[in-house]
Design a protein around this motif. Structure first.
Motif, PDB file in Angstrom:
ATOM      1  N   PHE A  38       0.798  -1.212   0.000  1.00  0.00           N
ATOM      2  CA  PHE A  38       0.000   0.000   0.000  1.00  0.00           C
ATOM      3  C   PHE A  38       0.839   1.275   0.000  1.00  0.00           C
ATOM      4  O   PHE A  38       0.876   2.022   0.952  1.00  0.00           O
ATOM      5  CB  PHE A  38      -0.993  -0.009   1.163  1.00  0.00           C
ATOM      6  CG  PHE A  38      -2.013  -1.075   1.004  1.00  0.00           C
ATOM      7  CD1 PHE A  38      -2.993  -0.959   0.024  1.00  0.00           C
ATOM      8  CD2 PHE A  38      -1.984  -2.220   1.770  1.00  0.00           C
ATOM      9  CE1 PHE A  38      -3.931  -1.953  -0.176  1.00  0.00           C
ATOM     10  CE2 PHE A  38      -2.910  -3.217   1.582  1.00  0.00           C
ATOM     11  CZ  PHE A  38      -3.880  -3.080   0.609  1.00  0.00           C
TER      12      PHE A  38
ATOM     13  N   LEU B 138      -9.743   0.593  -5.326  1.00  0.00           N
ATOM     14  CA  LEU B 138      -9.544   1.828  -6.109  1.00  0.00           C
ATOM     15  C   LEU B 138      -8.364   1.710  -7.069  1.00  0.00           C
ATOM     16  O   LEU B 138      -8.427   2.162  -8.204  1.00  0.00           O
ATOM     17  CB  LEU B 138      -9.268   2.993  -5.139  1.00  0.00           C
ATOM     18  CG  LEU B 138     -10.490   3.654  -4.512  1.00  0.00           C
ATOM     19  CD1 LEU B 138     -10.067   4.500  -3.317  1.00  0.00           C
ATOM     20  CD2 LEU B 138     -11.249   4.490  -5.523  1.00  0.00           C
ATOM     21  N   SER B 139      -7.303   1.079  -6.579  1.00  0.00           N
ATOM     22  CA  SER B 139      -6.105   1.036  -7.420  1.00  0.00           C
ATOM     23  C   SER B 139      -6.055  -0.220  -8.281  1.00  0.00           C
ATOM     24  O   SER B 139      -5.068  -0.490  -8.952  1.00  0.00           O
ATOM     25  CB  SER B 139      -4.853   1.153  -6.550  1.00  0.00           C
ATOM     26  OG  SER B 139      -4.931   0.192  -5.527  1.00  0.00           O
TER      27      SER B 139
ATOM     28  N   GLU C 119      -7.635   7.564  -3.335  1.00  0.00           N
ATOM     29  CA  GLU C 119      -6.734   6.657  -2.605  1.00  0.00           C
ATOM     30  C   GLU C 119      -6.090   7.395  -1.427  1.00  0.00           C
ATOM     31  O   GLU C 119      -6.028   6.893  -0.316  1.00  0.00           O
ATOM     32  CB  GLU C 119      -5.599   6.138  -3.513  1.00  0.00           C
ATOM     33  CG  GLU C 119      -6.002   5.100  -4.528  1.00  0.00           C
ATOM     34  CD  GLU C 119      -6.466   5.713  -5.839  1.00  0.00           C
ATOM     35  OE1 GLU C 119      -6.872   6.904  -5.826  1.00  0.00           O
ATOM     36  OE2 GLU C 119      -6.435   5.019  -6.866  1.00  0.00           O
ATOM     37  N   TYR C 120      -5.606   8.604  -1.723  1.00  0.00           N
ATOM     38  CA  TYR C 120      -4.925   9.371  -0.686  1.00  0.00           C
ATOM     39  C   TYR C 120      -5.906   9.756   0.432  1.00  0.00           C
ATOM     40  O   TYR C 120      -5.598   9.672   1.619  1.00  0.00           O
ATOM     41  CB  TYR C 120      -4.283  10.629  -1.297  1.00  0.00           C
ATOM     42  CG  TYR C 120      -3.564  11.468  -0.277  1.00  0.00           C
ATOM     43  CD1 TYR C 120      -2.270  11.132   0.124  1.00  0.00           C
ATOM     44  CD2 TYR C 120      -4.189  12.554   0.320  1.00  0.00           C
ATOM     45  CE1 TYR C 120      -1.618  11.872   1.095  1.00  0.00           C
ATOM     46  CE2 TYR C 120      -3.545  13.315   1.286  1.00  0.00           C
ATOM     47  CZ  TYR C 120      -2.260  12.970   1.676  1.00  0.00           C
ATOM     48  OH  TYR C 120      -1.622  13.689   2.630  1.00  0.00           O
TER      49      TYR C 120
ATOM     50  N   ILE D 155      -8.623   0.960  -0.781  1.00  0.00           N
ATOM     51  CA  ILE D 155      -7.492   1.396  -1.624  1.00  0.00           C
ATOM     52  C   ILE D 155      -7.170   0.326  -2.663  1.00  0.00           C
ATOM     53  O   ILE D 155      -6.925   0.621  -3.834  1.00  0.00           O
ATOM     54  CB  ILE D 155      -6.242   1.694  -0.758  1.00  0.00           C
ATOM     55  CG1 ILE D 155      -6.531   2.863   0.177  1.00  0.00           C
ATOM     56  CG2 ILE D 155      -5.049   2.026  -1.645  1.00  0.00           C
ATOM     57  CD1 ILE D 155      -5.520   3.045   1.281  1.00  0.00           C
TER      58      ILE D 155
ATOM     59  N   VAL E 176       0.603   4.486  -1.262  1.00  0.00           N
ATOM     60  CA  VAL E 176      -0.443   5.292  -1.898  1.00  0.00           C
ATOM     61  C   VAL E 176       0.128   6.598  -2.447  1.00  0.00           C
ATOM     62  O   VAL E 176       0.801   7.334  -1.738  1.00  0.00           O
ATOM     63  CB  VAL E 176      -1.554   5.588  -0.855  1.00  0.00           C
ATOM     64  CG1 VAL E 176      -2.579   6.545  -1.423  1.00  0.00           C
ATOM     65  CG2 VAL E 176      -2.206   4.287  -0.448  1.00  0.00           C
TER      66      VAL E 176
ATOM     67  N   GLU F  24      -7.576  -0.321   3.676  1.00  0.00           N
ATOM     68  CA  GLU F  24      -6.713  -1.044   2.736  1.00  0.00           C
ATOM     69  C   GLU F  24      -7.545  -1.726   1.660  1.00  0.00           C
ATOM     70  O   GLU F  24      -7.175  -1.759   0.494  1.00  0.00           O
ATOM     71  CB  GLU F  24      -5.857  -2.072   3.491  1.00  0.00           C
ATOM     72  CG  GLU F  24      -4.708  -1.394   4.210  1.00  0.00           C
ATOM     73  CD  GLU F  24      -3.843  -2.343   5.027  1.00  0.00           C
ATOM     74  OE1 GLU F  24      -4.158  -3.537   5.087  1.00  0.00           O
ATOM     75  OE2 GLU F  24      -2.858  -1.859   5.605  1.00  0.00           O
TER      76      GLU F  24
END
Ligand code: PEP
Ligand code: MG
Length: 541
Positions: A26, A141-142, A101-102, A138, A28, A135
């Motif tokens: 992770f 999202l990623s 994400e951030y 994220i 980010v 997590e």
């Protein structure tokens, strides 16, 4: 078509698509956005997927580990929808014009820090949950989601290495087999492959490009074929069907006695790692559970399992086994089975370090919680308790004192329990040499040949380089077993084997001639061992 070789853990064939598992890293990135609405939409979509994943995990856990343990995923779902949490994420995206994400990572850190500062233990424990859901979001999202719990179709899992804590999360109904670069054939992950009866190959030069490709595992030869040619695919499909026919034949031995032609019978039990494995033990005709590795209850959680959670798990196994013997081993962590929330210091030599009963006799609070749960569950079936890594009579005396204290406590609080049998694992040379004395203090011995081989031969069972000389057939190991059987019998107690060697059918006759009373093996080996015993005639030399 390309072929790769490795070391096979379980003799079986699997055909399916590869799922390349990468541990989520992770890191980010923080980046500016120019369209808040679009970013918000992306976040809402990710939330929806995360909620679906959590619902899936909840249902899976409900089936495998019961309501009490599944509840954590309900908590996670509520957290994903929590207003304060969402407001904070939305605020960062909108006011600071930063990516989702951030915003999730920052909010996750802040909220988890806030929970960690709270006095209330329940709220403190939520810190890890916020981290977990953040997590997950994220990862979605990623697009790096490699959640082991949500493999969409049955797959062959390929990974650098798999920790026991990762394997417990896997959706086992979707796992056809696994291939790793690291790991040794005596590791717990390898044991898990056997428990689940799936082929696994270790020591393979794995490649990320395999992801999504069709592959065949030939567990007999330790061979992996990527994008097989048609002829080979046909040949292996036929072999797999033949394998299935053989399995059905073995099933005819279900319910039959484990007795030799000349009338010598033994108990044949199964090793399990969790409530979910009882079905496989029963389907394979096990007469009981000879080893329930209770540490998996600790490994699959991010907090100390409560007395209630443990009680439910032990009670369910006892009830499922309906009066058949269930031997539950107390917590055996340390060495390769690390549990983060125990916050154990890094050790130079963990296999010989702070592990198993040593932790329990040091952290009496944790030990007592487990003993309370075990004793309470004893009222619901036929439970015995077994203690791992024993090296002295003194340890056994201390354990018995603690057990008596716990019984008094329970009695005082009006709980009912049965007088359970207690046994110890013989897995250190010290316990072998002390077995004449130890036998006077317990009701049974169960020989843990995995560790006994490791400690007798001074060969780290986790070290792949030493796999070829890790020899459980070494005369020193076999003589130890004979010594333990003799000392056990001299003192009127039964002696079994619950290490992997118990399933080695080339030694079944030797074990019976030694006087072994019980064998406890991975569920998938029960019928094969029974067949071997039933074909033996010990009346001839
Ligand atoms: C053993 O050491 O043989 C055993 C059964 O315990 P584990 O494999 O869980 O260490
Ligand atoms: Mg052991």
């Amino acid at each position: 078509m390309e072929q790769f070789k490795g070391k096979s853990i379980f003799h079986k064939i699997a055909i399916g698509k590869i799922f390349y598992y990468e541990k989520n890293q992770f890191t980010v990135k923080r980046s500016k956005i120019d369209n808040f609405e679009q970013e918000m939409e992306r976040f809402e979509k990710a939330k929806k997927i995360a909620l679906e994943q959590l619902q899936g995990l909840y249902e899976k856990a409900l089936k495998e580990v019961g309501e009490a343990n599944a509840a954590i995923f309900e908590v996670h779902m509520m957290m994903v929808e929590d207003d304060d949490y969402n407001d904070s994420i939305c605020n960062i995206m909108k006011e600071q014009q930063l990516n989702a994400e951030y915003a999730v990572a920052t909010t996750g850190d802040n909220f988890s820090e806030m929970f960690a500062q709270m006095d209330d233990d329940y709220m403190k424990a939520r810190a890890a949950d916020v981290k977990d859901i953040s997590e997950r979001l994220i990862a979605v999202l990623s697009g790096t989601s490699a959640d082991m719990g949500i493999m969409a179709e049955p797959v062959i899992l390929v990974a650098e290495d798999l920790a026991p804590s990762e394997t417990v999360q896997m959706d086992k109904s979707k796992l056809l087999g696994f291939i790793t670069r690291l790991g040794s054939s005596n590791s717990h992950t390898a044991i898990l492959a056997k428990t689940m009866s799936i082929p696994a190959i270790i020591g393979v030069d794995i490649q990320k490009e395999w992801n999504g490709k069709l592959a065949i595992i030939d567990g007999y030869k330790g061979l992996i074929t990527i994008e097989p040619e048609e002829d080979y695919l046909k040949e292996m499909t036929e072999k797999m069907e033949e394998e299935e026919r053989q399995k059905q034949l073995l099933k005819e031995l279900k319910g039959k006695e484990t007795v030799t032609l000349d009338g010598r019978s033994i108990h044949l039990y199964a090793n399990i790692g969790g409530v979910g494995d009882t079905a496989s033990a029963l389907q394979n005709g096990a007469e009981g559970i000879g080893l329930f590795r209770s540490e998996f209850l600790y490994l699959e959680q991010d907090h100390y399992p409560t007395e209630e959670e443990q009680f439910q798990a032990y009670k369910t196994v006892a009830e499922n086994m309906a009066g058949k013997k269930v031997i539950i081993r107390t917590l055996d962590i340390g060495a390769d089975k690390q549990v983060e929330y125990f916050n154990m210091e890094k050790e130079e030599n963990p296999a010989m370090g702070y592990r198993a009963i040593r932790i329990c006799l040091d952290r009496i609070d944790i030990f007592k919680t487990q003993l309370r749960a075990l004793l309470r569950a004893s009222a619901f079936g036929n439970i015995s308790i077994m203690f791992p890594m024993i090296i002295s009579v003194d340890e056994v005396m201390r354990i018995k004192e603690i057990l008596e204290d716990v019984k008094m406590e329970l009695k005082g609080q009006g709980f009912v329990y049965k007088e359970v049998e207690i046994g110890i694992m013989i897995e250190t040379p010290a316990s072998v040499f002390m077995s004449d004395e130890l036998a006077k203090e317990v009701d049974f011995f169960s020989i843990g040949t995995n560790d006994l081989t490791q400690y007798t031969l001074a060969i780290d069972r986790q070290n792949p380089k030493l796999d070829s000389i890790y020899d459980a057939h070494h005369p020193a190991v076999l003589r130890s077993i004979q010594m333990v059987v003799d000392n056990g019998h001299k003192n009127g107690i039964w002696v079994g084997i619950c290490g992997e060697l118990g399933a080695d059918t080339s030694l079944t006759e030797t074990f019976l001639r030694m006087g072994i009373d019980e064998l406890s093996v991975s569920p998938s080996f029960v019928l094969e061992v029974r067949k071997t015993v039933r074909d033996l005639d010990l009346s001839h030399n």
